[in-house]
Each structure stands twice: as C-alpha cells, then as structure tokens.
Design a protein around this motif. Structure first.
Motif, PDB file in Angstrom:
ATOM      1  N   UNK A   1      82.410 -33.427 -16.768  1.00 33.06           N
ATOM      2  CA  UNK A   1      81.593 -33.381 -17.319  1.00 33.06           C
ATOM      3  C   UNK A   1      79.702 -33.987 -18.123  1.00 33.06           C
ATOM      4  N   UNK A   2      80.160 -35.169 -17.465  1.00 33.30           N
ATOM      5  CA  UNK A   2      79.205 -36.735 -18.167  1.00 33.30           C
ATOM      6  C   UNK A   2      78.047 -37.125 -17.551  1.00 33.30           C
ATOM      7  N   UNK A   3      78.056 -35.598 -16.417  1.00 30.48           N
ATOM      8  CA  UNK A   3      77.045 -36.007 -15.688  1.00 30.48           C
ATOM      9  C   UNK A   3      76.400 -33.838 -15.925  1.00 30.48           C
TER      10      UNK A   3
ATOM     11  N   UNK B   1      70.922 -31.909 -14.986  1.00 31.58           N
ATOM     12  CA  UNK B   1      69.558 -32.497 -15.309  1.00 31.58           C
ATOM     13  C   UNK B   1      69.515 -34.060 -14.676  1.00 31.58           C
ATOM     14  N   UNK B   2      70.888 -33.952 -14.808  1.00 29.56           N
ATOM     15  CA  UNK B   2      70.509 -36.257 -14.212  1.00 29.56           C
ATOM     16  C   UNK B   2      69.811 -36.491 -12.867  1.00 29.56           C
ATOM     17  N   UNK B   3      70.251 -35.451 -12.168  1.00 33.17           N
ATOM     18  CA  UNK B   3      70.051 -34.969 -10.753  1.00 33.17           C
ATOM     19  C   UNK B   3      69.104 -35.864 -10.522  1.00 33.17           C
TER      20      UNK B   3
ATOM     21  N   UNK C   1      75.515 -43.083 -15.176  1.00 34.70           N
ATOM     22  CA  UNK C   1      75.508 -42.123 -15.964  1.00 34.70           C
ATOM     23  C   UNK C   1      76.890 -42.585 -16.729  1.00 34.70           C
ATOM     24  N   UNK C   2      78.238 -43.012 -15.824  1.00 36.79           N
ATOM     25  CA  UNK C   2      79.834 -43.394 -16.200  1.00 36.79           C
ATOM     26  C   UNK C   2      79.544 -44.236 -16.747  1.00 36.79           C
TER      27      UNK C   2
ATOM     28  N   UNK D   1      83.454 -48.602 -20.803  1.00 31.05           N
ATOM     29  CA  UNK D   1      83.638 -48.564 -19.184  1.00 31.05           C
ATOM     30  C   UNK D   1      82.423 -50.471 -18.992  1.00 31.05           C
ATOM     31  N   UNK D   2      83.142 -51.708 -18.649  1.00 33.28           N
ATOM     32  CA  UNK D   2      82.924 -52.608 -17.913  1.00 33.28           C
ATOM     33  C   UNK D   2      83.169 -52.690 -16.894  1.00 33.28           C
TER      34      UNK D   2
END
Length: 218
Positions: A132-134, A137-139, A185-186, A164-165
C-alpha cells in the motif's frame, strides 16, 4: 886398664877409621876421574870429520802451453716464441644461500566471542500493508516507456525506532528502474512497530517481502 885409658883408645880407633875411609874415597875418586878421561880421549880420536854435500835442486818445470784463442762469437739471435693469450673463464661464483632468520609469528588473540543472540519475543510488524506504500503514480516513467514490469523481492532492515535503515533486493524483477524504485519508496514510507527482546526492550529486526509492478490499464 882403667876407664880413662879405654876411652882414649876408643877415640883413637874412631879417628883411624875416619882417616882410612877418607883415603879410600880419595883413591876411588882418582880412579874414576882417570878412567873417564881416558874414555873421553879415545872417543875423540875415533871421531872422523867429513863434509855433507847438499843435493842439487830439481830442474824447473816446463811452463804449460798457452790456451787456444777461441774467437768471441755472439750467439745467434733467436726470436722469442709468440705470446698466446688464452681467455681463461673466471671461476663461477658460488653463492651460498643464507637461510633467513626464523620468523616468529605471534598469533593474534582470538576475537571475543560474539554476544549471545537476543531472543526476540515480538518481531517487527509493518503498520500497513507494504504494497500500500506504492501506488500507480510511483511507476517509473522509464519503465513505462520501455514497458517494463515484474516482481521485486526485497529485505528491509528495521531499526529499534521502527524506521527502515537498509534495503536489499533479493530477487530482481529484470528492470533496474523498478528495483531501485522499490527500495527508495519503502525506505522513505514504510513504518514498523519495532521488535522487542525477552526483556521487553526494543531491538533491530529484518522483514522480507515482494512488490508486483504492473503497468496500469488505461
């Protein structure tokens, strides 16, 4: 006869004996001297005088003949033999290898034992579905132009703060644009409830997943 008369007669006898002895000595001396003179005189008469003639000297030796005169002829000149130079190879140099001194290698101390793994009682959990975080529109535009699509496998490193590191692509999709967009993105959008250990303290964890990239329909 008295003692005095006997003593006088003895003295006279003694004197008479001495006189007789002296007479005998004188007669003996005269006899010996006369005989010696006669013997000497007769010996002198028997001596004959004669002259001793010297032997004539031997004739002088004839002188040796003079040596023959040998003319002084110098020896013939003989040329010396030619000098032949022989190239003598120098003796080979023998190099005796010197053994290097023994190297003393001090083994480093063993590394300290790793701390025992922290037992996780509760793993990290995403606060929402990772897909769901992508959105469409992020394509990536380059992937749309090239009509690239596929599934990207990943592993996210989650810190004790729930962010996230780190992100690692574990299964490429075949499009570097899609794989790069997945991790980018993640890392910026995903949020997690951090993991906790047996003492209840927050700890690090890792979460794996997959994102399907598909060109949206018009």
């Amino acid at each position: 006869m008295s003692y005095a008369q006997r003593k006088q007669m003895s003295s006279n006898r003694f004197v008479a004996i001495i006189v007789v002895a002296l007479i005998h000595v004188g007669l003996g001396y005269a006899l010996v001297t006369g005989l010696a003179y006669n013997v000497a005189k007769k010996a002198m008469e028997d001596l004959k005088t004669f002259d001793v003639e010297d032997e004539p000297p031997p004739p002088p030796d004839e002188p040796p003949p003079p040596p023959e005169q040998i003319p002084d002829t110098p020896p013939p000149m003989v040329a010396p033999p030619p000098i032949v130079r022989t190239n003598v190879a120098p003796p080979p140099m023998v190099v005796t290898p010197v053994a290097p001194p023994p190297q003393i290698t001090v083994a480093p101390p063993p590394p300290p034992a790793p701390p025992p793994p922290v037992r996780r009682v509760q793993p990290a959990k995403a606060r929402a579905n990772l897909a769901s975080y992508i959105t469409n529109d992020d394509y990536p535009s380059s992937a749309l132009r090239n009509e690239e699509q596929g599934t990207t496998g990943f592993r996210l490193d989650v810190g004790p703060d729930g962010r996230v590191s780190g992100c690692t692509v574990t299964a490429p999709s075949g499009s570097s644009a899609l794989d790069t967009a997945t991790c980018r993105l993640l890392r910026s959008r995903a949020r997690f409830t951090p993991a906790t250990d047996s003492t209840g303290a927050r700890t690090s964890d890792s979460v794996s997943g997959r994102i399907r990239w598909q060109i949206p329909e018009e």
